[in-house]
Write an enzyme that holds these catalytic residues in place. Structure first.
Site, PDB file in Angstrom:
ATOM      1  CG  ASN A   1      37.702  -6.683  44.404  1.00 41.87           C
ATOM      2  OD1 ASN A   1      37.835  -7.783  44.950  1.00 41.87           O
ATOM      3  ND2 ASN A   1      36.707  -5.861  44.673  1.00 41.87           N
TER       4      ASN A   1
ATOM      5  CE  LYS B   1      34.400  -3.111  40.614  1.00 44.12           C
ATOM      6  NZ  LYS B   1      33.818  -2.613  41.841  1.00 44.12           N
TER       7      LYS B   1
ATOM      8  NE  ARG C   1      37.416  -5.330  48.787  1.00 42.08           N
ATOM      9  CZ  ARG C   1      36.231  -5.942  48.793  1.00 42.08           C
ATOM     10  NH1 ARG C   1      35.831  -6.611  47.731  1.00 42.08           N
ATOM     11  NH2 ARG C   1      35.465  -5.867  49.843  1.00 42.08           N
TER      12      ARG C   1
ATOM     13  CG  HIS D   1      31.979  -2.188  53.447  1.00 43.65           C
ATOM     14  ND1 HIS D   1      30.703  -2.281  53.982  1.00 43.65           N
ATOM     15  CD2 HIS D   1      31.962  -2.899  52.312  1.00 43.65           C
ATOM     16  CE1 HIS D   1      29.957  -3.036  53.186  1.00 43.65           C
ATOM     17  NE2 HIS D   1      30.698  -3.428  52.167  1.00 43.65           N
TER      18      HIS D   1
ATOM     19  N   GLY E   1      25.428  -0.095  50.166  1.00 42.85           N
ATOM     20  CA  GLY E   1      25.394  -0.652  48.805  1.00 42.85           C
ATOM     21  C   GLY E   1      24.659  -1.969  48.881  1.00 42.85           C
ATOM     22  CG  ASN E   2      23.825  -5.899  46.571  1.00 45.84           C
ATOM     23  OD1 ASN E   2      22.807  -6.138  47.252  1.00 45.84           O
ATOM     24  ND2 ASN E   2      23.922  -6.245  45.319  1.00 45.84           N
TER      25      ASN E   2
ATOM     26  NE  ARG F   1      26.397  -9.741  52.596  1.00 47.31           N
ATOM     27  CZ  ARG F   1      27.466  -8.970  52.493  1.00 47.31           C
ATOM     28  NH1 ARG F   1      28.135  -8.589  53.554  1.00 47.31           N
ATOM     29  NH2 ARG F   1      27.869  -8.555  51.306  1.00 47.31           N
TER      30      ARG F   1
ATOM     31  CG  ASP G   1      18.045  -2.802  42.022  1.00 47.29           C
ATOM     32  OD1 ASP G   1      17.694  -1.635  42.313  1.00 47.29           O
ATOM     33  OD2 ASP G   1      18.853  -3.064  41.126  1.00 47.29           O
TER      34      ASP G   1
ATOM     35  NE  ARG H   1      19.165   0.792  40.477  1.00 46.51           N
ATOM     36  CZ  ARG H   1      20.304   0.460  39.896  1.00 46.51           C
ATOM     37  NH1 ARG H   1      20.852   1.278  39.048  1.00 46.51           N
ATOM     38  NH2 ARG H   1      20.895  -0.686  40.136  1.00 46.51           N
TER      39      ARG H   1
ATOM     40  N   GLY I   1      26.169   2.641  46.630  1.00 48.85           N
ATOM     41  CA  GLY I   1      25.118   2.821  45.620  1.00 48.85           C
ATOM     42  C   GLY I   1      23.847   3.436  46.161  1.00 48.85           C
TER      43      GLY I   1
ATOM     44  N   GLY J   1      23.517   4.925  49.392  1.00 44.90           N
ATOM     45  CA  GLY J   1      23.853   6.158  50.114  1.00 44.90           C
ATOM     46  C   GLY J   1      24.091   7.330  49.179  1.00 44.90           C
ATOM     47  CD  GLU J   2      28.410   6.683  45.913  1.00 45.89           C
ATOM     48  OE1 GLU J   2      28.307   6.714  44.678  1.00 45.89           O
ATOM     49  OE2 GLU J   2      29.273   6.017  46.503  1.00 45.89           O
TER      50      GLU J   2
ATOM     51  CD  GLU K   1      35.006  -0.060  48.365  1.00 47.25           C
ATOM     52  OE1 GLU K   1      34.065  -0.051  47.541  1.00 47.25           O
ATOM     53  OE2 GLU K   1      35.138  -0.919  49.225  1.00 47.25           O
TER      54      GLU K   1
END
Ligand code: AMP
Length: 394
Positions: free
Chosen positions: A9, A16, A84, A173, A200-201, A231, A273, A275, A321, A323-324, A377
Site C-alpha cells: 500500500n 505499508k 492497493r 474502502h 476508522g480515521n 474530514r 483520536d 480514544r 479502529g 467500530g472494532e 484489507e
C-alpha cells in the site's frame, strides 16, 4: 500458488506492506517504511516471532525502501505482489493483472484521485523494477462498489458531467466492506443483506446484498458521507460558494479545511483520536461530547438511509479502529435506530475486543444481527491476488 503474497500500500512518502502466507498457520510479516525521500527515512516492522524492529533507511526513496523490506522478509520470497490502488474509475470492476496498459489506465484515472493514484503507481513502478519476474495485481478500493445501480451512483447533475468527465459516486474502502460482509455471510451461513460501517480515521458505510455493494456513503472523493477524523463528510454543496463569497477563501483553502481541519477534530477543537475524545467526554469536555454525538448520529442516519437499498436487513457489521474498539459508539448508534428492531447485548458489546470477531446482539429470532468483525484489507488483497492468478494460470 503456495508462496506468500506481498501486499503493498504505497503512499507518496510511505510504503505499508504485509507478506501474507497461503495458510493462516504461518506468521504474517508486516511493516511500514515511512518518511521516504527525507533524511530520516525508516522501516518499522514485526518479524515472525512478533518482535518489533526499526531500521534507519538514510534518505531512501521507494526502490531502496522496497529492497530493505525484501531483506526484512527473513528469506521468504513472495510468489506475487498485490497492490492497493485507491481509484479504479469505471474501468476496473475487479482485481486486475498489471501490465503497461493497466498502468496507463490507472494514470488516466489519476484526475479522480490526484493524491493517491500517482503515489500508488510509484509502488507499482518500484516493485516491477525490483521483481520483473513476479506477477503484480492491482486491487482497487473502488472496485467492490462498481455494482452500485445508477440510482445510487449518479449525482443529480447535468448528464454531460457524467458522460464526458466521469463525475459520479464511486465509493471507497471497498476491500474492507467486501471482506467484512463476506465474513458475515460465512459466519451466519447465509448470503444476506448487510449494512457495514467502516469506522476508522476514514469512515464509510455500505449496503451489501448477496455479496454485491448496492450503495455506499462515499462519493467521487472520500470526503462524502460520514463525519471522519479530520474530514467533514456531507455538507451543503452551497457551502463552498458561501465560504468563497463571504470569507474570500480559495478552493484550495476550502478543500484543506474540509479534509484536514474538520470532522471529529473540527467539532471538538481537541483531537481526531476517538480514544482521547472518549476520555475527554468522560471528564465533561463539551466539544468532545458534541463531536461523539454528531459522529454517531450521522452514522445512524447513513445506515437508515442505506437500508433503502436492501430487500432485507440481516444485520449490521461494525469494523475499523473505532467500530472494532468503541462499545460506546456502537451503543449510541444502535440506540438511534429503534425502528430497526435491533437488540444489543450490552455485556457482549462491552466485552468485544480488538482483533476478535463477535456477535453483540441478544440473538433474538427475526431481529437483525449485530456483529463486530475486525477488517483485514491486506488478507483480502492477498486473496483477490491469489484468486485472479489461479484463474489466469488455469
Ligand atoms: P483506523 O484508521 O482504522 O486505524 O482507526 C483509527 C481510529 O480508531 C482512531 O480514532 C482511534 O482513536 C480509534 N480507536 C482505536 N482504538 C480505540 C479504542 N480502544 N477506543 C476507541 N477508539 C479507538
Amino acid at each position: 500458488m503456495n508462496e506468500p503474497v506481498l501486499v503493498i500500500n504505497c503512499g507518496s512518502s510511505s510504503i505499508k506492506y504485509a507478506l501474507v502466507p497461503a495458510t493462516a498457520d504461518q506468521p504474517r510479516l508486516t511493516g511500514l517504511a515511512e518518511r521516504l525521500g527525507s533524511d530520516d527515512a525508516r522501516l518499522k516492522g514485526v518479524d515472525s516471532r512478533g518482535e518489533v524492529f526499526t531500521r534507519s533507511l538514510g534518505n531512501a526513496g521507494h526502490v531502496q525502501a522496497l529492497e530493505a523490506i525484501l531483506e526484512g522478509l527473513e528469506g521468504r520470497r513472495p510468489g506475487a505482489v498485490g497492490h492497493r490502488i485507491v481509484h479504479g474509475g469505471e474501468r476496473f470492476t475487479r482485481a486486475t493483472l498489471i501490465d503497461d496498459d493497466v498502468v496507463a489506465a490507472i494514470e488516466q484515472t489519476a484526475a479522480l484521485a490526484p493524491l493517491h493514484n500517482p503515489a500508488n503507481l510509484q509502488g507499482v513502478a518500484a516493485t516491477r523494477a525490483l521483481f520483473p519476474e513476479l506477477p503484480q495485481v492491482a486491487v482497487f478500493d473502488t472496485a467492490f462498489h462498481q455494482s452500485l445501480p445508477p440510482r445510487a451512483y449518479r449525482y443529480a447533475l447535468p448528464e454531460a458531467l457524467y458522460r464526458d468527465h466521469a463525475i459520479r459516486r464511486y465509493g471507497f474502502h471497498g476491500t474492507s466492506h467486501a471482506y467484512v460482509s463476506g465474513r458475515a455471510n460465512a459466519l451466519t451461513g447465509r448470503t444476506g443483506g448487510w449494512l457495514t460501517a467502516h469506522l476508522g480515521n476514514g469512515c464509510s458505510t455500505a449496503a451489501v446484498w448477496e455479496g454485491q455493494s448496492l450503495d455506499t456513503s462515499m462519493g467521487i472523493t472520500p470526503l462524502e458521507g460520514l463525519v471522519m477524523g479530520t474530514r467533514s463528510g456531507d455538507v451543503d454543496p452551497g457551502l463552498h460558494a458561501h465560504l468563497s463569497r463571504q470569507l474570500g477563501w480559495s478552493i484550495e483553502e476550502i478543500d484543506r479545511v474540509l479534509n484536514h481541519e474538520s470532522g471529529l477534530l473540527g467539532l471538538s477543537g481537541l483531537t481526531n483520536d476517538m480514544r482521547e475524545l472518549e476520555a475527554a467526554a468522560d471528564e465533561g469536555h463539551a466539544g468532545a461530547m458534541l463531536a461523539i454525538e454528531v459522529f454517531c448520529y450521522r452514522i445512524a442516519k447513513s445506515l437508515a438511509a442505506l437500508s433503502c437499498a436492501l430487500p432485507r436487513l440481516d444485520g449490521i457489521v461494525f469494523t475499523g479502529g473505532i467500530g472494532e474498539n468503541s462499545p460506546r459508539v456502537r451503543e449510541q448508534v444502535v440506540a438511534l435506530l429503534p425502528h430497526f428492531g435491533l437488540a444489543l447485548d450490552p455485556e457482549a458489546n462491552r466485552a468485544s475486543l480488538r482483533g476478535r470477531e463477535g456477535r453483540i446482539d441478544t440473538r433474538t429470532p427475526n431481529r437483525p444481527a449485530l456483529w463486530v468483525i475486525p477488517t483485514d484489507e491486506e488478507g483480502r488483497i492477498a486473496d483477490e491476488t491469489r484468486q485472479l492468478l489461479g484463474e489466469t494460470l488455469r
